[in-house]
Motif scaffolding. Structure first.
Motif, PDB file in Angstrom:
ATOM      1  N   ALA A  43       0.833  -1.203   0.000  1.00 28.27           N
ATOM      2  CA  ALA A  43       0.000   0.000   0.000  1.00 28.27           C
ATOM      3  C   ALA A  43       0.871   1.259   0.000  1.00 28.27           C
ATOM      4  N   TYR A  44       1.899   1.294   0.823  1.00 27.82           N
ATOM      5  CA  TYR A  44       2.818   2.441   0.847  1.00 27.82           C
ATOM      6  C   TYR A  44       3.529   2.572  -0.497  1.00 27.82           C
ATOM      7  N   ARG A  45       4.010   1.468  -1.039  1.00 26.93           N
ATOM      8  CA  ARG A  45       4.731   1.498  -2.307  1.00 26.93           C
ATOM      9  C   ARG A  45       3.832   2.012  -3.433  1.00 26.93           C
ATOM     10  N   PHE A  46       2.558   1.564  -3.433  1.00 21.33           N
ATOM     11  CA  PHE A  46       1.607   2.022  -4.437  1.00 21.33           C
ATOM     12  C   PHE A  46       1.325   3.514  -4.266  1.00 21.33           C
ATOM     13  N   ALA A  47       1.121   3.948  -3.035  1.00 22.15           N
ATOM     14  CA  ALA A  47       0.813   5.360  -2.766  1.00 22.15           C
ATOM     15  C   ALA A  47       1.917   6.276  -3.284  1.00 22.15           C
ATOM     16  N   GLU A  52      -1.271  10.534  -8.187  1.00 22.56           N
ATOM     17  CA  GLU A  52      -2.347  11.091  -9.010  1.00 22.56           C
ATOM     18  C   GLU A  52      -3.642  10.294  -8.869  1.00 22.56           C
ATOM     19  N   ILE A  53      -3.545   9.043  -8.482  1.00 24.52           N
ATOM     20  CA  ILE A  53      -4.739   8.233  -8.266  1.00 24.52           C
ATOM     21  C   ILE A  53      -5.234   8.395  -6.821  1.00 24.52           C
ATOM     22  N   GLU A 110      -7.365  -3.941 -12.791  1.00 21.51           N
ATOM     23  CA  GLU A 110      -8.446  -4.409 -13.667  1.00 21.51           C
ATOM     24  C   GLU A 110      -8.766  -3.416 -14.778  1.00 21.51           C
ATOM     25  N   GLY A 111      -8.128  -2.253 -14.757  1.00 26.28           N
ATOM     26  CA  GLY A 111      -8.335  -1.269 -15.813  1.00 26.28           C
ATOM     27  C   GLY A 111      -9.528  -0.354 -15.596  1.00 26.28           C
ATOM     28  N   LYS A 112     -10.036  -0.289 -14.375  1.00 23.20           N
ATOM     29  CA  LYS A 112     -11.192   0.564 -14.087  1.00 23.20           C
ATOM     30  C   LYS A 112     -10.811   2.040 -14.160  1.00 23.20           C
ATOM     31  N   ALA A 113     -11.741   2.864 -14.589  1.00 23.54           N
ATOM     32  CA  ALA A 113     -11.543   4.312 -14.651  1.00 23.54           C
ATOM     33  C   ALA A 113     -11.588   4.885 -13.240  1.00 23.54           C
ATOM     34  N   LEU A 114     -10.951   6.039 -13.056  1.00 26.39           N
ATOM     35  CA  LEU A 114     -10.905   6.680 -11.748  1.00 26.39           C
ATOM     36  C   LEU A 114     -12.310   6.912 -11.193  1.00 26.39           C
ATOM     37  N   GLU A 115     -13.225   7.339 -12.021  1.00 24.82           N
ATOM     38  CA  GLU A 115     -14.597   7.580 -11.562  1.00 24.82           C
ATOM     39  C   GLU A 115     -15.242   6.295 -11.030  1.00 24.82           C
ATOM     40  N   ASP A 116     -15.001   5.182 -11.691  1.00 24.63           N
ATOM     41  CA  ASP A 116     -15.535   3.903 -11.227  1.00 24.63           C
ATOM     42  C   ASP A 116     -14.884   3.479  -9.911  1.00 24.63           C
ATOM     43  N   ILE A 117     -13.594   3.745  -9.785  1.00 22.45           N
ATOM     44  CA  ILE A 117     -12.880   3.433  -8.544  1.00 22.45           C
ATOM     45  C   ILE A 117     -13.457   4.263  -7.398  1.00 22.45           C
TER      46      ILE A 117
END
Length: 136
Positions: A43-47, A52-53, A110-117
């Motif tokens: 989680a830290y590595r992803f953050a 931007e996400i 999974e390729g979901k758009a930011l709005e869907d996330i």
């Protein structure tokens, strides 16, 4: 022999993913993060690698009361112009923060758009409290 060639090709195809998530190197994380469970490390590595996400995803653990404005703030306090990062230790002890991030990771993979996330996170975690106030 033919079986061996097919097996190698199959393993190569399965191991090469075009949708691998960007992740910061573990050795660039604070020692507390390096000693944490793998889910927290990830989680830290992803953050760090995806501000931007996560800066566009609210957190629902109540951390808005300490000034957090997104799930990203649970991991990073500040980034200096030099690029050095001041980490926030909040997510080291907060499973809601980490769960949100892990869901964002999965949905991104999974390729979901930011709005869907955002919709998924809001629907799933709103039961825990008010969202952090995202910066415009």
């Amino acid at each position: 022999m033919l079986f061996l060639v097919i097996a190698v090709l199959w393993l190569t195809a399965c191991s090469s993913s075009t949708s691998t998530l960007p992740m910061a190197p573990l050795d660039q994380m604070p020692s507390e993060v390096q000693k944490a469970p793998v889910s927290v490390q990830d989680a830290y590595r992803f953050a760090v690698a995806n501000p931007e996400i996560l800066s566009q995803v609210p957190c629902y653990c109540g951390c808005g009361a300490v000034g957090h404005t997104s799930n990203y703030d649970c991991y990073v306090k500040d980034v200096q112009p030099s690029g050095s990062i001041e980490f926030d230790s909040h997510a080291l002890g907060c499973s809601i923060c980490v769960d949100i991030t892990r869901d964002v990771m999965r949905l991104t993979q999974e390729g979901k758009a930011l709005e869907d996330i955002q919709t998924y996170i809001n629907r799933t975690y709103s039961q825990y409290g008010p969202p952090t106030p995202l910066k415009p």
